[in-house]
Design a protein around this motif. Structure first.
Motif, PDB file in Angstrom:
ATOM      1  N   ASN A 175     -39.022  33.317  -0.591  1.00 37.73           N
ATOM      2  CA  ASN A 175     -38.658  32.043  -1.231  1.00 37.73           C
ATOM      3  C   ASN A 175     -39.301  31.870  -2.604  1.00 37.73           C
ATOM      4  OD1 ASN A 175     -36.981  31.367   0.857  1.00 37.73           O
ATOM      5  ND2 ASN A 175     -38.483  30.112   1.906  1.00 37.73           N
ATOM      6  N   ARG A 176     -39.327  32.963  -3.349  1.00 43.05           N
ATOM      7  CA  ARG A 176     -39.751  32.897  -4.748  1.00 43.05           C
ATOM      8  C   ARG A 176     -38.532  32.411  -5.540  1.00 43.05           C
ATOM      9  NH1 ARG A 176     -43.672  36.237  -7.901  1.00 43.05           N
ATOM     10  NH2 ARG A 176     -43.122  35.818 -10.063  1.00 43.05           N
ATOM     11  N   ILE A 177     -38.693  31.340  -6.259  1.00 45.01           N
ATOM     12  CA  ILE A 177     -37.564  30.686  -6.932  1.00 45.01           C
ATOM     13  C   ILE A 177     -37.562  31.049  -8.411  1.00 45.01           C
ATOM     14  CG2 ILE A 177     -36.416  28.479  -7.371  1.00 45.01           C
ATOM     15  CD1 ILE A 177     -36.837  29.237  -4.332  1.00 45.01           C
ATOM     16  N   GLY A 178     -36.403  31.458  -8.897  1.00 46.66           N
ATOM     17  CA  GLY A 178     -36.211  31.709 -10.324  1.00 46.66           C
ATOM     18  C   GLY A 178     -35.204  30.711 -10.856  1.00 46.66           C
ATOM     19  N   ILE A 179     -35.567  29.997 -11.877  1.00 49.83           N
ATOM     20  CA  ILE A 179     -34.666  29.003 -12.479  1.00 49.83           C
ATOM     21  C   ILE A 179     -34.473  29.370 -13.939  1.00 49.83           C
ATOM     22  CG2 ILE A 179     -34.367  26.575 -13.117  1.00 49.83           C
ATOM     23  CD1 ILE A 179     -36.042  25.903 -10.600  1.00 49.83           C
ATOM     24  N   THR A 180     -33.219  29.544 -14.323  1.00 49.92           N
ATOM     25  CA  THR A 180     -32.883  29.767 -15.733  1.00 49.92           C
ATOM     26  C   THR A 180     -32.268  28.471 -16.236  1.00 49.92           C
ATOM     27  OG1 THR A 180     -32.483  32.105 -15.315  1.00 49.92           O
ATOM     28  CG2 THR A 180     -31.578  31.188 -17.350  1.00 49.92           C
ATOM     29  N   MET A 181     -32.841  27.949 -17.288  1.00 48.32           N
ATOM     30  CA  MET A 181     -32.352  26.667 -17.816  1.00 48.32           C
ATOM     31  C   MET A 181     -32.435  26.659 -19.337  1.00 48.32           C
ATOM     32  SD  MET A 181     -35.526  24.063 -17.027  1.00 48.32           S
ATOM     33  CE  MET A 181     -34.853  22.823 -18.133  1.00 48.32           C
ATOM     34  N   THR A 182     -31.825  25.628 -19.896  1.00 50.06           N
ATOM     35  CA  THR A 182     -31.856  25.456 -21.339  1.00 50.06           C
ATOM     36  C   THR A 182     -32.238  24.020 -21.644  1.00 50.06           C
ATOM     37  OG1 THR A 182     -30.633  25.930 -23.370  1.00 50.06           O
ATOM     38  CG2 THR A 182     -29.402  24.799 -21.631  1.00 50.06           C
ATOM     39  N   LEU A 183     -32.213  23.665 -22.905  1.00 48.05           N
ATOM     40  CA  LEU A 183     -32.477  22.298 -23.339  1.00 48.05           C
ATOM     41  C   LEU A 183     -31.321  21.867 -24.233  1.00 48.05           C
ATOM     42  CD1 LEU A 183     -36.225  22.841 -24.226  1.00 48.05           C
ATOM     43  CD2 LEU A 183     -35.344  21.650 -22.218  1.00 48.05           C
ATOM     44  N   THR A 184     -31.208  20.575 -24.456  1.00 44.95           N
ATOM     45  CA  THR A 184     -30.093  20.096 -25.279  1.00 44.95           C
ATOM     46  C   THR A 184     -30.220  20.562 -26.721  1.00 44.95           C
ATOM     47  OG1 THR A 184     -31.271  18.013 -25.579  1.00 44.95           O
ATOM     48  CG2 THR A 184     -29.582  18.074 -23.862  1.00 44.95           C
ATOM     49  N   ALA A 185     -31.458  20.840 -27.160  1.00 44.39           N
ATOM     50  CA  ALA A 185     -31.665  21.321 -28.530  1.00 44.39           C
ATOM     51  C   ALA A 185     -32.850  22.279 -28.549  1.00 44.39           C
ATOM     52  CB  ALA A 185     -31.936  20.143 -29.469  1.00 44.39           C
ATOM     53  N   PRO A 186     -32.753  23.389 -29.289  1.00 41.80           N
ATOM     54  CA  PRO A 186     -33.850  24.359 -29.339  1.00 41.80           C
ATOM     55  C   PRO A 186     -35.173  23.759 -29.804  1.00 41.80           C
ATOM     56  CG  PRO A 186     -31.880  25.302 -30.310  1.00 41.80           C
ATOM     57  CD  PRO A 186     -31.578  23.847 -30.038  1.00 41.80           C
ATOM     58  N   GLY A 187     -35.138  22.777 -30.663  1.00 37.73           N
ATOM     59  CA  GLY A 187     -36.373  22.180 -31.181  1.00 37.73           C
ATOM     60  C   GLY A 187     -36.849  20.993 -30.371  1.00 37.73           C
ATOM     61  N   CYS A 188     -36.395  20.874 -29.144  1.00 40.91           N
ATOM     62  CA  CYS A 188     -36.733  19.736 -28.291  1.00 40.91           C
ATOM     63  C   CYS A 188     -38.249  19.573 -28.208  1.00 40.91           C
ATOM     64  CB  CYS A 188     -36.147  19.959 -26.899  1.00 40.91           C
ATOM     65  SG  CYS A 188     -36.444  18.602 -25.777  1.00 40.91           S
TER      66      CYS A 188
END
Length: 103
Positions: free
Chosen positions: A41-54
């Motif tokens: 149950n090792r969890i990998g989450i790939t995510m982004t943000l609404t803007a790179p400079g957040c």
């Protein structure tokens, strides 16, 4: 079957993390690209943000890590931030677009 319930718990948890600039959670915004449940149950989450400079990028990633790590049975969490593909308004759920008036 157990993996589904863990995935459901992770998705529900991600729905409690909000982008401070937009009153919608990161899951409905479409910022979560991938959830992987690995060995032990090792969890990998790939995510982004609404803007790179957040300016709150670190805060959002830390909140995701802490909240998912707190789910019973999760052994470890890796949150990977990517800007490929870049986030667009089209990635939001229909519910989020309605809420923000993007329809």
């Amino acid at each position: 079957m157990e993996e589904l319930s863990l995935r459901d718990q992770i998705e529900a948890t991600l729905r409690t993390v909000y982008d401070p600039e937009i009153p919608v959670n990161i899951f409905e915004l479409g910022l979560v690209y991938e959830i992987k449940i690995g060995e032990n149950n090792r969890i990998g989450i790939t995510m982004t943000l609404t803007a790179p400079g957040c300016p709150v990028a670190g805060d959002i990633i830390m909140e995701v890590d802490q909240k998912v790590r707190a789910i019973e049975g999760v052994s470890d969490v890796d949150v990977h931030l990517t800007f490929d593909p870049p986030w667009t308004k089209e990635m939001m759920s229909e519910e989020a677009r309605l809420e923000l008036g993007f329809m």
